[in-house]
Design a protein around this motif. Structure first.
Motif, PDB file in Angstrom:
ATOM      1  N   ASP A 153       0.838  -1.190   0.000  1.00 61.91           N
ATOM      2  CA  ASP A 153       0.000   0.000   0.000  1.00 61.91           C
ATOM      3  C   ASP A 153       0.878   1.246   0.000  1.00 61.91           C
ATOM      4  O   ASP A 153       1.736   1.396   0.871  1.00 61.91           O
ATOM      5  CB  ASP A 153      -0.882  -0.019   1.260  1.00 61.91           C
ATOM      6  CG  ASP A 153      -2.178   0.739   1.087  1.00 61.91           C
ATOM      7  OD1 ASP A 153      -2.685   0.799  -0.044  1.00 61.91           O
ATOM      8  OD2 ASP A 153      -2.693   1.269   2.085  1.00 61.91           O
ATOM      9  N   PHE A 154       0.676   2.121  -0.974  1.00 55.20           N
ATOM     10  CA  PHE A 154       1.364   3.413  -1.038  1.00 55.20           C
ATOM     11  C   PHE A 154       0.319   4.526  -1.015  1.00 55.20           C
ATOM     12  O   PHE A 154      -0.582   4.549  -1.859  1.00 55.20           O
ATOM     13  CB  PHE A 154       2.177   3.556  -2.335  1.00 55.20           C
ATOM     14  CG  PHE A 154       3.401   2.697  -2.417  1.00 55.20           C
ATOM     15  CD1 PHE A 154       4.202   2.468  -1.318  1.00 55.20           C
ATOM     16  CD2 PHE A 154       3.763   2.118  -3.631  1.00 55.20           C
ATOM     17  CE1 PHE A 154       5.335   1.682  -1.411  1.00 55.20           C
ATOM     18  CE2 PHE A 154       4.894   1.337  -3.740  1.00 55.20           C
ATOM     19  CZ  PHE A 154       5.697   1.109  -2.626  1.00 55.20           C
ATOM     20  N   ASP A 155       0.426   5.449  -0.087  1.00 54.69           N
ATOM     21  CA  ASP A 155      -0.463   6.613  -0.033  1.00 54.69           C
ATOM     22  C   ASP A 155       0.348   7.896  -0.101  1.00 54.69           C
ATOM     23  O   ASP A 155       1.532   7.913   0.275  1.00 54.69           O
ATOM     24  CB  ASP A 155      -1.269   6.624   1.278  1.00 54.69           C
ATOM     25  CG  ASP A 155      -2.541   5.796   1.186  1.00 54.69           C
ATOM     26  OD1 ASP A 155      -3.137   5.746   0.093  1.00 54.69           O
ATOM     27  OD2 ASP A 155      -2.941   5.198   2.201  1.00 54.69           O
ATOM     28  N   HIS A 175       0.980 -10.182 -10.577  1.00 55.96           N
ATOM     29  CA  HIS A 175       0.567  -9.060  -9.729  1.00 55.96           C
ATOM     30  C   HIS A 175      -0.495  -8.230 -10.437  1.00 55.96           C
ATOM     31  O   HIS A 175      -0.666  -8.316 -11.659  1.00 55.96           O
ATOM     32  CB  HIS A 175       1.768  -8.177  -9.383  1.00 55.96           C
ATOM     33  CG  HIS A 175       2.412  -7.553 -10.592  1.00 55.96           C
ATOM     34  ND1 HIS A 175       3.278  -8.255 -11.412  1.00 55.96           N
ATOM     35  CD2 HIS A 175       2.288  -6.320 -11.147  1.00 55.96           C
ATOM     36  CE1 HIS A 175       3.672  -7.471 -12.399  1.00 55.96           C
ATOM     37  NE2 HIS A 175       3.079  -6.288 -12.274  1.00 55.96           N
ATOM     38  N   VAL A 176      -1.191  -7.415  -9.653  1.00 50.74           N
ATOM     39  CA  VAL A 176      -2.119  -6.432 -10.192  1.00 50.74           C
ATOM     40  C   VAL A 176      -1.969  -5.172  -9.347  1.00 50.74           C
ATOM     41  O   VAL A 176      -1.831  -5.241  -8.119  1.00 50.74           O
ATOM     42  CB  VAL A 176      -3.580  -6.944 -10.189  1.00 50.74           C
ATOM     43  CG1 VAL A 176      -4.045  -7.299  -8.782  1.00 50.74           C
ATOM     44  CG2 VAL A 176      -4.508  -5.919 -10.811  1.00 50.74           C
ATOM     45  N   ALA A 177      -1.961  -4.002 -10.003  1.00 52.71           N
ATOM     46  CA  ALA A 177      -1.812  -2.728  -9.301  1.00 52.71           C
ATOM     47  C   ALA A 177      -2.932  -1.792  -9.723  1.00 52.71           C
ATOM     48  O   ALA A 177      -3.400  -1.847 -10.868  1.00 52.71           O
ATOM     49  CB  ALA A 177      -0.450  -2.107  -9.610  1.00 52.71           C
ATOM     50  N   PHE A 223      -2.089   3.948  -4.054  1.00 49.40           N
ATOM     51  CA  PHE A 223      -2.073   2.771  -4.920  1.00 49.40           C
ATOM     52  C   PHE A 223      -1.907   1.501  -4.098  1.00 49.40           C
ATOM     53  O   PHE A 223      -1.309   1.503  -3.014  1.00 49.40           O
ATOM     54  CB  PHE A 223      -0.928   2.875  -5.933  1.00 49.40           C
ATOM     55  CG  PHE A 223      -1.080   4.013  -6.893  1.00 49.40           C
ATOM     56  CD1 PHE A 223      -1.772   3.853  -8.086  1.00 49.40           C
ATOM     57  CD2 PHE A 223      -0.539   5.260  -6.601  1.00 49.40           C
ATOM     58  CE1 PHE A 223      -1.923   4.906  -8.972  1.00 49.40           C
ATOM     59  CE2 PHE A 223      -0.679   6.326  -7.485  1.00 49.40           C
ATOM     60  CZ  PHE A 223      -1.377   6.147  -8.668  1.00 49.40           C
ATOM     61  N   ARG A 224      -2.416   0.421  -4.631  1.00 46.43           N
ATOM     62  CA  ARG A 224      -2.302  -0.898  -4.025  1.00 46.43           C
ATOM     63  C   ARG A 224      -1.669  -1.848  -5.036  1.00 46.43           C
ATOM     64  O   ARG A 224      -1.966  -1.781  -6.236  1.00 46.43           O
ATOM     65  CB  ARG A 224      -3.682  -1.423  -3.638  1.00 46.43           C
ATOM     66  CG  ARG A 224      -3.634  -2.685  -2.782  1.00 46.43           C
ATOM     67  CD  ARG A 224      -4.064  -2.414  -1.371  1.00 46.43           C
ATOM     68  NE  ARG A 224      -5.454  -2.004  -1.261  1.00 46.43           N
ATOM     69  CZ  ARG A 224      -5.865  -0.959  -0.523  1.00 46.43           C
ATOM     70  NH1 ARG A 224      -4.991  -0.239   0.140  1.00 46.43           N
ATOM     71  NH2 ARG A 224      -7.153  -0.647  -0.443  1.00 46.43           N
ATOM     72  N   GLN A 278     -15.333   6.388  -4.715  1.00 46.56           N
ATOM     73  CA  GLN A 278     -14.707   6.182  -6.019  1.00 46.56           C
ATOM     74  C   GLN A 278     -14.311   4.721  -6.216  1.00 46.56           C
ATOM     75  O   GLN A 278     -13.826   4.062  -5.288  1.00 46.56           O
ATOM     76  CB  GLN A 278     -13.452   7.063  -6.158  1.00 46.56           C
ATOM     77  CG  GLN A 278     -13.739   8.539  -6.269  1.00 46.56           C
ATOM     78  CD  GLN A 278     -14.580   8.855  -7.492  1.00 46.56           C
ATOM     79  OE1 GLN A 278     -14.274   8.432  -8.599  1.00 46.56           O
ATOM     80  NE2 GLN A 278     -15.664   9.595  -7.291  1.00 46.56           N
ATOM     81  N   TRP A 279     -14.503   4.229  -7.437  1.00 47.72           N
ATOM     82  CA  TRP A 279     -14.083   2.874  -7.779  1.00 47.72           C
ATOM     83  C   TRP A 279     -12.562   2.831  -7.995  1.00 47.72           C
ATOM     84  O   TRP A 279     -11.966   3.815  -8.438  1.00 47.72           O
ATOM     85  CB  TRP A 279     -14.763   2.408  -9.061  1.00 47.72           C
ATOM     86  CG  TRP A 279     -16.208   2.100  -8.910  1.00 47.72           C
ATOM     87  CD1 TRP A 279     -17.258   2.914  -9.234  1.00 47.72           C
ATOM     88  CD2 TRP A 279     -16.782   0.893  -8.387  1.00 47.72           C
ATOM     89  NE1 TRP A 279     -18.456   2.297  -8.946  1.00 47.72           N
ATOM     90  CE2 TRP A 279     -18.184   1.052  -8.426  1.00 47.72           C
ATOM     91  CE3 TRP A 279     -16.236  -0.293  -7.893  1.00 47.72           C
ATOM     92  CZ2 TRP A 279     -19.064   0.063  -7.989  1.00 47.72           C
ATOM     93  CZ3 TRP A 279     -17.114  -1.285  -7.460  1.00 47.72           C
ATOM     94  CH2 TRP A 279     -18.497  -1.116  -7.509  1.00 47.72           C
ATOM     95  N   PRO A 280     -11.921   1.699  -7.692  1.00 51.50           N
ATOM     96  CA  PRO A 280     -10.506   1.530  -8.037  1.00 51.50           C
ATOM     97  C   PRO A 280     -10.294   1.627  -9.553  1.00 51.50           C
ATOM     98  O   PRO A 280     -11.195   1.304 -10.330  1.00 51.50           O
ATOM     99  CB  PRO A 280     -10.181   0.119  -7.530  1.00 51.50           C
ATOM    100  CG  PRO A 280     -11.213  -0.163  -6.486  1.00 51.50           C
ATOM    101  CD  PRO A 280     -12.455   0.534  -6.955  1.00 51.50           C
ATOM    102  N   VAL A 281      -9.103   2.061  -9.944  1.00 47.61           N
ATOM    103  CA  VAL A 281      -8.752   2.204 -11.367  1.00 47.61           C
ATOM    104  C   VAL A 281      -7.447   1.456 -11.614  1.00 47.61           C
ATOM    105  O   VAL A 281      -6.444   1.718 -10.950  1.00 47.61           O
ATOM    106  CB  VAL A 281      -8.591   3.685 -11.764  1.00 47.61           C
ATOM    107  CG1 VAL A 281      -8.181   3.813 -13.229  1.00 47.61           C
ATOM    108  CG2 VAL A 281      -9.880   4.455 -11.506  1.00 47.61           C
ATOM    109  N   MET A 282      -7.468   0.522 -12.564  1.00 50.10           N
ATOM    110  CA  MET A 282      -6.287  -0.289 -12.826  1.00 50.10           C
ATOM    111  C   MET A 282      -5.120   0.553 -13.325  1.00 50.10           C
ATOM    112  O   MET A 282      -5.281   1.455 -14.139  1.00 50.10           O
ATOM    113  CB  MET A 282      -6.589  -1.400 -13.837  1.00 50.10           C
ATOM    114  CG  MET A 282      -5.439  -2.403 -13.913  1.00 50.10           C
ATOM    115  SD  MET A 282      -5.678  -3.811 -15.013  1.00 50.10           S
ATOM    116  CE  MET A 282      -7.239  -4.475 -14.573  1.00 50.10           C
ATOM    117  N   LEU A 283      -3.935   0.244 -12.799  1.00 55.50           N
ATOM    118  CA  LEU A 283      -2.722   0.900 -13.253  1.00 55.50           C
ATOM    119  C   LEU A 283      -2.155   0.081 -14.415  1.00 55.50           C
ATOM    120  O   LEU A 283      -1.728  -1.057 -14.231  1.00 55.50           O
ATOM    121  CB  LEU A 283      -1.701   0.992 -12.118  1.00 55.50           C
ATOM    122  CG  LEU A 283      -0.509   1.922 -12.333  1.00 55.50           C
ATOM    123  CD1 LEU A 283       0.026   2.424 -10.998  1.00 55.50           C
ATOM    124  CD2 LEU A 283       0.604   1.244 -13.099  1.00 55.50           C
TER     125      LEU A 283
END
Length: 360
Positions: free
Chosen positions: A118-120, A197-199, A207-208, A280-285
């Motif tokens: 987890d990065f904030d 992986h998925v980010a 970001f996760r 807000q929905w997550p958004v794929m990186l």
């Protein structure tokens, strides 16, 4: 009892041992300390559900629960937290009850998975008023009541001033740009080592990264401070020896890693629904992230990948795991000692009620 027969479980008498955490060591040292388990015995995982589930603005983090693995898989979409710990029986929700009625937790070791990152943006810096959310006219620094309000402000400014565009947020927030690039760097390291992986943007202010590596299942102690041990010892070693991460980058990754998600009975949201605070929905990186905008609806491909990740974690417990040694935090030791004193008082009171003559 199956809960205390394994050779690496420590008896109640030594639960207050104050062994200092060792310095970071080569990953090869962790490989020497493999322990065998029977995965089928670990039937339960931990989770948390939002209160008042039908309320459009529920409080997301109610008390923790132990769930059978199949039920956890079935209800992933309903959870507010999924905690990847595996236990042989149910554990009460509250810490006080655990201390009072579960003496078997003293010296109890169990598996936990750590392949979540987890990065904030530096929320504390913004919350204290030391920096504005964005370096743009109309946004000033000022004290904010909570980190959740910081996230709400981040999304609000993105929408009002930047049209919801991630390119705008990356241009006007150095902190957000830094963690974005850091996330891409970690993904590149994982890609180079062939680690699935998925980010994604979490819907808040960061970001996760979810990644699948069986080496990141560890045996940990229930009362131990294993979060600090993981972040200070295991994670730097993993980055250096497994991901072949350069020193300067490794230092930045470790410095920005949110350690709280590895605390006992804490973790991350499953990210299968909108963010509880920002909606807000997550958004794929991916390669097109910089041209994307805040999502108004669910990304079904991202939803599928997140589901697959947690399915792998909950059903992929290996038979051999590394042992992560860590001290018991002093705050927990004091709480455990108090629980013991309270229990002694209750027993003494009960004994006096049964034997009134003992009062004299």
């Amino acid at each position: 009892s199956m809960f205390v027969t394994s050779s690496f479980l420590r008896p109640r008498a030594v639960r207050f041992a104050s062994k200092k955490a060792s310095q970071p060591q080569p990953w090869s040292e962790f490989e020497k300390d493999l322990r065998s388990i029977v995965p089928a015995r670990y039937k339960y995982v931990r989770a948390c559900y939002p209160t008042y589930r039908n309320n459009p603005y529920p409080y997301p983090y109610s008390t923790r629960k132990s769930l059978l693995v199949p039920k956890a898989l079935e209800e992933l979409d309903e959870m507010s937290l999924i905690i990847p710990v595996f236990t042989e029986r149910e554990i009460p929700s509250k810490m006080e009850e655990q201390m009072r009625s579960c003496s078997w937790l003293d010296g109890y070791y169990f598996p936990r998975y750590f392949g979540v990152l987890d990065f904030d943006v530096p929320l504390d810096k913004v919350k204290k008023g030391d920096a504005p959310l964005f370096n743009v006219e109309g946004v000033t620094a000022g004290k904010i009541s909570s980190k959740e309000m910081v996230k709400t402000g981040f999304i609000r400014y993105m929408k009002e001033l930047g049209g919801g565009k991630f390119s705008w947020a990356l241009e006007h927030s150095k902190d957000f740009n830094d963690i974005y690039n850091l996330t891409k760097d970690v993904c590149k390291l994982l890609e180079e080592q062939g680690i699935p992986h998925v980010a994604f943007f979490s819907g808040g202010a960061g970001f996760r990264i979810l990644f699948r590596d069986p080496r990141l299942y560890f045996i940990v102690g229930w009362w131990q401070g294993y979060s600090a041990a993981f972040c200070k010892e295991v994670w730097p070693s993993y980055l250096k020896d497994i991901l072949k991460c350069p020193d300067e980058l490794r230092e930045r990754i470790v410095a920005n890693t949110d350690s709280h998600i590895y605390d006992r009975d804490k973790s991350v949201k499953p990210d299968l629904h909108p963010h509880y605070t920002t909606k807000q929905w997550p958004v794929m990186l991916d390669a097109n992230f910089e041209s994307k905008v805040l999502a108004e609806e669910q990304d079904m491909e991202l939803h599928k990948q997140i589901h697959e990740f947690w399915g792998w974690v909950l059903q992929g417990l290996p038979e051999k795991l590394h042992l992560l040694r860590a001290p018991i935090p002093s705050t927990v030791i004091r709480a455990l000692e108090k629980a013991d004193r309270d229990e002694d008082k209750l027993e003494e009171h009960a004994e006096k009620k049964q034997n009134p003559e003992a009062k004299n």
